[in-house]
Design a protein around this motif. Structure first.
Motif, PDB file in Angstrom:
ATOM      1  N   UNK A  86      -4.787  13.987  -1.693  1.00 38.28           N
ATOM      2  CA  UNK A  86      -5.616  13.036  -2.309  1.00 38.28           C
ATOM      3  C   UNK A  86      -5.087  11.479  -2.031  1.00 38.28           C
ATOM      4  N   UNK A  87      -4.537  11.338  -1.156  1.00 37.26           N
ATOM      5  CA  UNK A  87      -3.962  10.066  -0.798  1.00 37.26           C
ATOM      6  C   UNK A  87      -4.355   9.609   0.569  1.00 37.26           C
ATOM      7  N   UNK A  88      -4.475   8.128   0.576  1.00 35.81           N
ATOM      8  CA  UNK A  88      -5.082   7.563   1.809  1.00 35.81           C
ATOM      9  C   UNK A  88      -3.994   6.738   2.265  1.00 35.81           C
ATOM     10  N   UNK A  89      -2.719   6.928   2.041  1.00 37.88           N
ATOM     11  CA  UNK A  89      -1.349   6.008   2.514  1.00 37.88           C
ATOM     12  C   UNK A  89      -0.569   7.090   2.968  1.00 37.88           C
ATOM     13  N   UNK A  90       0.061   6.772   4.244  1.00 35.23           N
ATOM     14  CA  UNK A  90       1.334   7.502   4.576  1.00 35.23           C
ATOM     15  C   UNK A  90       2.369   6.211   4.654  1.00 35.23           C
ATOM     16  N   UNK A  91       3.493   6.337   4.116  1.00 36.41           N
ATOM     17  CA  UNK A  91       4.525   5.507   4.027  1.00 36.41           C
ATOM     18  C   UNK A  91       5.708   5.690   5.051  1.00 36.41           C
ATOM     19  N   UNK A  92       6.256   4.914   5.840  1.00 35.02           N
ATOM     20  CA  UNK A  92       7.113   5.001   6.679  1.00 35.02           C
ATOM     21  C   UNK A  92       8.160   3.851   6.627  1.00 35.02           C
ATOM     22  N   UNK A  93       9.366   4.147   6.745  1.00 28.81           N
ATOM     23  CA  UNK A  93      10.128   3.159   6.797  1.00 28.81           C
ATOM     24  C   UNK A  93      10.995   2.591   8.155  1.00 28.81           C
TER      25      UNK A  93
END
Ligand code: ADP
Length: 163
Positions: A80-87
């Motif tokens: 249920x998340x709309x954000x993928x985080x990457x570095x």
């Protein structure tokens, strides 16, 4: 808003941890998820990597640790998340990360990829460099959480350097 931070984390480095700490302050919740990638032969088992991340993030409220296989966007939807985080460490990360972000966008238009710039003092760190140093008995305690340094020493059958 919640975010998903996917990766191999083989093993977790202080660069990853810095990104998790900073994102925990930005989002209501962060799911750190180990990708079980059938194309890679990890140095640490899934259980070890989950344990390393759990131990290093125990002080952070709102951080969950999990694992998945398959598509990252499918797991993002499941969570249920709309954000993928990457570095992003350096220009060399950019091309690959942009390709993945565009691919994910084409598969799931509602899911956004957000990039955080690596802390400059951790920008040289990668899981593979850490393993390479540890393999030859180098001190990695400024590169990884304490538990991971011990696991690396055990993996390569070295005694952990003392201060
Ligand atoms: P993957 O195999 O998915 O690239 P990694 O565990 O190598 O998995 O990296 C997961 C994410 O963490 C990636 O977005 C990567 O760019 C980022 N990352 C890797 N090393 C660092 C670091 N030193 N500082 C911040 N982010 C990093």
């Amino acid at each position: 808003m919640r975010a998903l931070y996917p990766g191999s984390f083989d093993p977790l480095t202080l660069g990853h941890l810095d990104l998790i700490e900073r994102s925990a302050g930005l989002f209501d919740g962060v799911m750190v998820a180990v990708l079980q990638n059938p194309g890679k032969r990890p140095a640490f088992s899934l259980e070890q990597r989950l344990e390393q991340i759990r131990a290093a993030t125990a002080h952070l409220a709102g951080v969950e640790v999990g694992s998945f296989d398959g598509l990252t966007v499918d797991f993002a939807r499941q969570c249920g998340t709309a954000v993928i985080l990457r570095g992003l460490r350096a220009l060399s990360d950019f091309e690959f990360e942009l390709q993945i972000a565009h691919t994910n966008k084409s598969l799931a238009p509602a899911v956004e990829t957000l990039f955080l710039a690596t802390a400059v003092h951790h920008s040289f760190l990668s899981s593979s460099v850490v393993k390479e140093v540890a393999r030859f008995g180098g001190d990695v305690r400024h590169m990884v959480p304490a538990g991971v340094a011990e696991d690396l020493a055990r993996l390569f059958n070295r005694t952990s350097p003392t201060a």
